[in-house]
Design an enzyme around this catalytic site. Structure first.
Site, PDB file in Angstrom:
ATOM      1  N   GLU A  37       0.871  -1.168   0.000  1.00 10.76           N
ATOM      2  CA  GLU A  37       0.000   0.000   0.000  1.00 10.76           C
ATOM      3  C   GLU A  37       0.913   1.224   0.000  1.00 10.76           C
ATOM      4  O   GLU A  37       1.815   1.310   0.837  1.00 10.76           O
ATOM      5  CB  GLU A  37      -0.893   0.019   1.252  1.00 10.76           C
ATOM      6  N   ARG A 263       5.801 -12.911   9.746  1.00  8.55           N
ATOM      7  CA  ARG A 263       6.319 -11.552   9.630  1.00  8.55           C
ATOM      8  C   ARG A 263       7.725 -11.498  10.162  1.00  8.55           C
ATOM      9  O   ARG A 263       8.049 -12.202  11.118  1.00  8.55           O
ATOM     10  CB  ARG A 263       5.475 -10.665  10.537  1.00  8.55           C
ATOM     11  N   LYS A 273       5.066   0.947   9.287  1.00  2.89           N
ATOM     12  CA  LYS A 273       5.114   2.238   8.608  1.00  2.89           C
ATOM     13  C   LYS A 273       4.595   3.345   9.512  1.00  2.89           C
ATOM     14  O   LYS A 273       5.101   4.458   9.502  1.00  2.89           O
ATOM     15  CB  LYS A 273       4.273   2.183   7.335  1.00  2.89           C
TER      16      LYS A 273
HETATM   17  P1  ATP Z   1       3.066  -1.978   7.892  1.00  2.00           P
HETATM   18  O1  ATP Z   1       2.373  -2.639   9.033  1.00  2.00           O
HETATM   19  O2  ATP Z   1       4.485  -1.687   8.138  1.00  2.00           O
HETATM   20  O3  ATP Z   1       2.314  -0.825   7.331  1.00  2.00           O
HETATM   21  P2  ATP Z   1       1.854  -3.577   5.897  1.00  2.00           P
HETATM   22  O4  ATP Z   1       1.794  -5.060   5.994  1.00  2.00           O
HETATM   23  O5  ATP Z   1       0.647  -2.804   6.180  1.00  2.00           O
HETATM   24  O6  ATP Z   1       3.088  -3.109   6.771  1.00  2.00           O
HETATM   25  P3  ATP Z   1       1.872  -3.418   3.052  1.00  2.00           P
HETATM   26  O7  ATP Z   1       2.240  -2.258   2.223  1.00  2.00           O
HETATM   27  O8  ATP Z   1       0.456  -3.820   3.089  1.00  2.00           O
HETATM   28  O9  ATP Z   1       2.411  -3.114   4.506  1.00  2.00           O
HETATM   29  O10 ATP Z   1       2.798  -4.671   2.725  1.00  2.00           O
HETATM   30  C1  ATP Z   1       3.141  -5.153   1.465  1.00  2.00           C
HETATM   31  C2  ATP Z   1       3.577  -6.578   1.594  1.00  2.00           C
HETATM   32  O11 ATP Z   1       4.684  -6.689   2.497  1.00  2.00           O
HETATM   33  C3  ATP Z   1       2.475  -7.418   2.184  1.00  2.00           C
HETATM   34  O12 ATP Z   1       2.371  -8.618   1.452  1.00  2.00           O
HETATM   35  C4  ATP Z   1       2.900  -7.651   3.597  1.00  2.00           C
HETATM   36  O13 ATP Z   1       2.385  -8.838   4.111  1.00  2.00           O
HETATM   37  C5  ATP Z   1       4.426  -7.654   3.486  1.00  2.00           C
HETATM   38  N1  ATP Z   1       5.027  -7.265   4.763  1.00  2.00           N
HETATM   39  C6  ATP Z   1       4.818  -6.121   5.454  1.00  2.00           C
HETATM   40  N2  ATP Z   1       5.485  -6.123   6.616  1.00  2.00           N
HETATM   41  C7  ATP Z   1       6.161  -7.317   6.666  1.00  2.00           C
HETATM   42  C8  ATP Z   1       7.041  -7.926   7.617  1.00  2.00           C
HETATM   43  N3  ATP Z   1       7.367  -7.310   8.764  1.00  2.00           N
HETATM   44  N4  ATP Z   1       7.544  -9.142   7.326  1.00  2.00           N
HETATM   45  C9  ATP Z   1       7.234  -9.752   6.175  1.00  2.00           C
HETATM   46  N5  ATP Z   1       6.414  -9.247   5.241  1.00  2.00           N
HETATM   47  C10 ATP Z   1       5.878  -8.037   5.472  1.00  2.00           C
HETATM   48 MG    MG Z   2      -0.643  -1.472   6.269  1.00  2.00          MG
END
Ligand code: ATP
Ligand code: MG
Length: 560
Positions: A37, A263, A273
């Site tokens: 995102e 994760r 983020k």
């Molecule tokens: P954040 O919580 O930091 O905002 P998010 O999961 O909301 O992270 P996205 O932009 O939706 O961020 O993530 C894009 C991809 O990266 C998704 O498939 C997500 O599952 C993966 N991802 C995000 N954080 C991690 C992590 N800590 N370890 C492994 N994969 C991750």
């Molecule tokens: Mg997110």
């Protein structure tokens, strides 16, 4: 701290391999996607997901798309759309074909919503958000049906079209899937498919005032792209039944298979983020690319290499549980790559002037030094040498016991890549600080031991005072001094390490270092790994960032 995720195994790679072996699909048919995102900069956790998705595509000869999951225009921005592309490229990957946007499917998703309305699988609910929350029930109590749940398809269509046309106010109604308000899985209790949001979108402008929810978008976007394996983190496991439910209700062109993986969390840092944004917005760091952050752009500016991050992601593996990986494991990967590939150079961080009293003032010479002890392919360096030089304050003592193998009055020490010196006396200022050391040199010791057989015990680094250049060096350390900044007691913002940045002006570097290009990385001998700053370094004003020390200085004091 245990490396619970440090297995090196990858159960998803194994699973796809089994499918290929069983003849269920060919490697070239493997279709993955990385779906960020665009609401912030990517961090080390995303690096794991990028290495996993793009890495699997490479491994099997398949494809990996980049898709921006951009369903929440209020939090998203083009700045992030751009930075995410830069980060993926820097890590050494490229997506197949055009960039995809979930927002590119808004027309199709709208048609899908109408399809579900017509089939009696979706309804417009006019409960207020507060009422809807109450009707939803709890983990232990079932929810209740909304009084609007049995609206006819015709009425639902009219209302949904009115939502779209902008006639209705935000929050006055929402389109919901008609599933089961008593489901033990909260995600199945008539989840929201569309909300009214009167905000412009970075891709679609003013075209829409209703936006699909993430849950109504993600699976269908995967299906529209022909994704075979939809990989996501464990918190989406409970969303899988919903994702599959939508796919069975809609005329989608493919049936992606969702697999969840653990994760990545690393101690001494935050990987969210939202939390990273707060550090940036409140000025605790200089920006998203601050070298102390675990953002990809921050690690890049710190001097970490794409290969080091790739090796790290391979080493931690991909498993079915969330783990906390020790920061020292990441640092080990960084050190390992830099040790192999970074050219050597000399820099004096805390200079002390040395005068070689028996070296003529008008004389100078040049030594040739290896670029790297075991890499003949790296060019050698030229080290000018003359009567005055700088060494580290720390490398000199008037008197010392045998353990101190550096410069001591009356003892010999070797200059790295140079002569053997004998320290004879030192000069102090009015308050007793040592400001200058006087030595003699032995002209026969270039590459040879002294003729008298008394070998110097130590080797120290140095920079010629005449030809050397001044530089600014930024010494970075961990941003938090608590291994679990965002868990346990207290706020993560209160656990910042006050010594995470020390800027040292007036360091001395060997002259060739001034010609380094931004982002060139070096081992400064005896000091650590450094990178010429991406933005601030120039030949006139050299600026280096410390990537990491030569050894793990946290091992003894660090993780409990
Ligand atoms: P954040 O919580 O930091 O905002 P998010 O999961 O909301 O992270 P996205 O932009 O939706 O961020 O993530 C894009 C991809 O990266 C998704 O498939 C997500 O599952 C993966 N991802 C995000 N954080 C991690 C992590 N800590 N370890 C492994 N994969 C991750
Ligand atoms: Mg997110």
């Amino acid at each position: 701290m245990t490396d619970t995720a440090a297995t090196g195994n990858n159960f998803i790679r194994d699973k796809i391999q089994r499918q290929i072996d069983a003849g269920e699909l060919r490697g070239s048919e493997v279709q993955l996607r990385f779906p960020p995102e665009p609401n912030g900069y990517l961090h080390i956790g995303h690096a794991k997901s990028i290495c996993l998705n793009f890495g699997l595509a490479e491994h099997f000869g398949g494809k990996c798309n980049l898709r921006f999951d951009d369903t929440n225009p209020a939090k998203e921005d083009l700045e992030y759309v751009d930075s995410i592309q830069d980060d993926i490229h820097w890590l050494g990957f490229d997506w197949s074909g055009e960039i995809h946007y979930a927002s590119g499917y808004f027309d199709t998703l709208y048609d899908y919503a109408l399809h579900m309305i017509d089939n009696g699988d979706a309804y417009v609910d006019s409960l207020s958000p507060d009422e809807a929350r109450e009707y939803r029930g709890t983990l232990t109590e079932p929810g209740k049906n909304s009084p609007y749940r049995d609206r006819s398809p015709t009425e639902n269509r009219q209302l949904f079209e009115a939502m779209r046309s902008g006639e209705l106010e935000e929050g006055s109604c929402a389109l919901r899937a008609k599933i089961d308000m008593a489901s033990p899985n909260m995600n199945m209790r008539d989840p929201i498919m569309y909300r009214i949001r009167k905000v412009p979108h970075h891709q679609t402008g003013d075209k829409w005032c209703i936006y699909p929810s993430y849950d109504f978008t993600h699976g269908q976007s995967d299906a529209l792209e022909g994704v075979t394996h939809s990989l996501c983190t464990l918190e989406f496991e409970d969303h899988r039944p919903l994702y599959e439910w939508f796919l069975t209700k809609l005329p989608v062109p493919a049936q992606p298979q969702q697999t969840e993986f653990g994760r990545l969390n690393i101690n001494y840092t935050v990987t969210s983020k939202r939390k990273l944004r707060l550090l940036v917005d409140q000025g605790h760091v200089a920006g998203w690319d601050d070298p102390r952050l675990s953002t990809i752009t921050g690690m890049r500016r710190r001097g970490y290499t794409p290969a080091a991050l790739g090796n790290f992601c391979e080493a931690i593996g991909v498993g079915r549980s969330d783990g906390v990986v020790d920061m020292s494991m990441l640092e080990h990967a960084v050190r390992g790559d830099l040790d192999k590939n970074a050219p050597r150079a000399m820099c004096v961080l805390d200079p002390l002037k040395v005068i070689i009293t028996n070296y003529p003032a008008d004389q100078s010479e040049e030594f040739i030094a290896a670029g790297h002890p075991n890499r003949d392919d790296l060019p050698s360096r030229t080290l000018p040498f003359s009567r005055e030089l700088y060494i580290e304050q720390d490398d000199f003592r008037e008197e010392a016991n045998k353990k101190f193998k550096r410069m001591v009055i009356g003892k010999k020490v070797r200059l790295r890549n140079g002569y053997v010196l004998l320290a004879e006396s030192c000069v102090k200022d009015t308050v007793g600080n040592i400001v200058e050391v006087h030595c003699s040199y032995d002209a026969d010791t270039l590459g040879n031991d002294p003729a008298d057989g008394v070998k110097p015990k130590g080797v120290i680094h140095w920079v010629d005072a005449k030809a050397g250049k001044r530089a600014t060096v930024r010494l970075y350390d961990r941003l938090f001094n608590d291994p679990t900044p965002d868990r346990g007691e207290g706020e993560y913002l209160d656990k910042l390490n006050p010594e995470s940045l020390r800027v040292v002006e007036n360091c001395w570097i060997e002259p060739s270092l001034a010609d380094a290009a931004p982002e060139d990385r070096f081992q400064f001998e005896r000091t650590g790994y450094f990178v010429a700053d991406k933005l601030d370094h120039s030949a006139d004003k050299p600026v280096f960032n410390r990537t990491i020390g030569l050894r793990d200085s946290w091992a003894s004091q660090g993780s409990a």
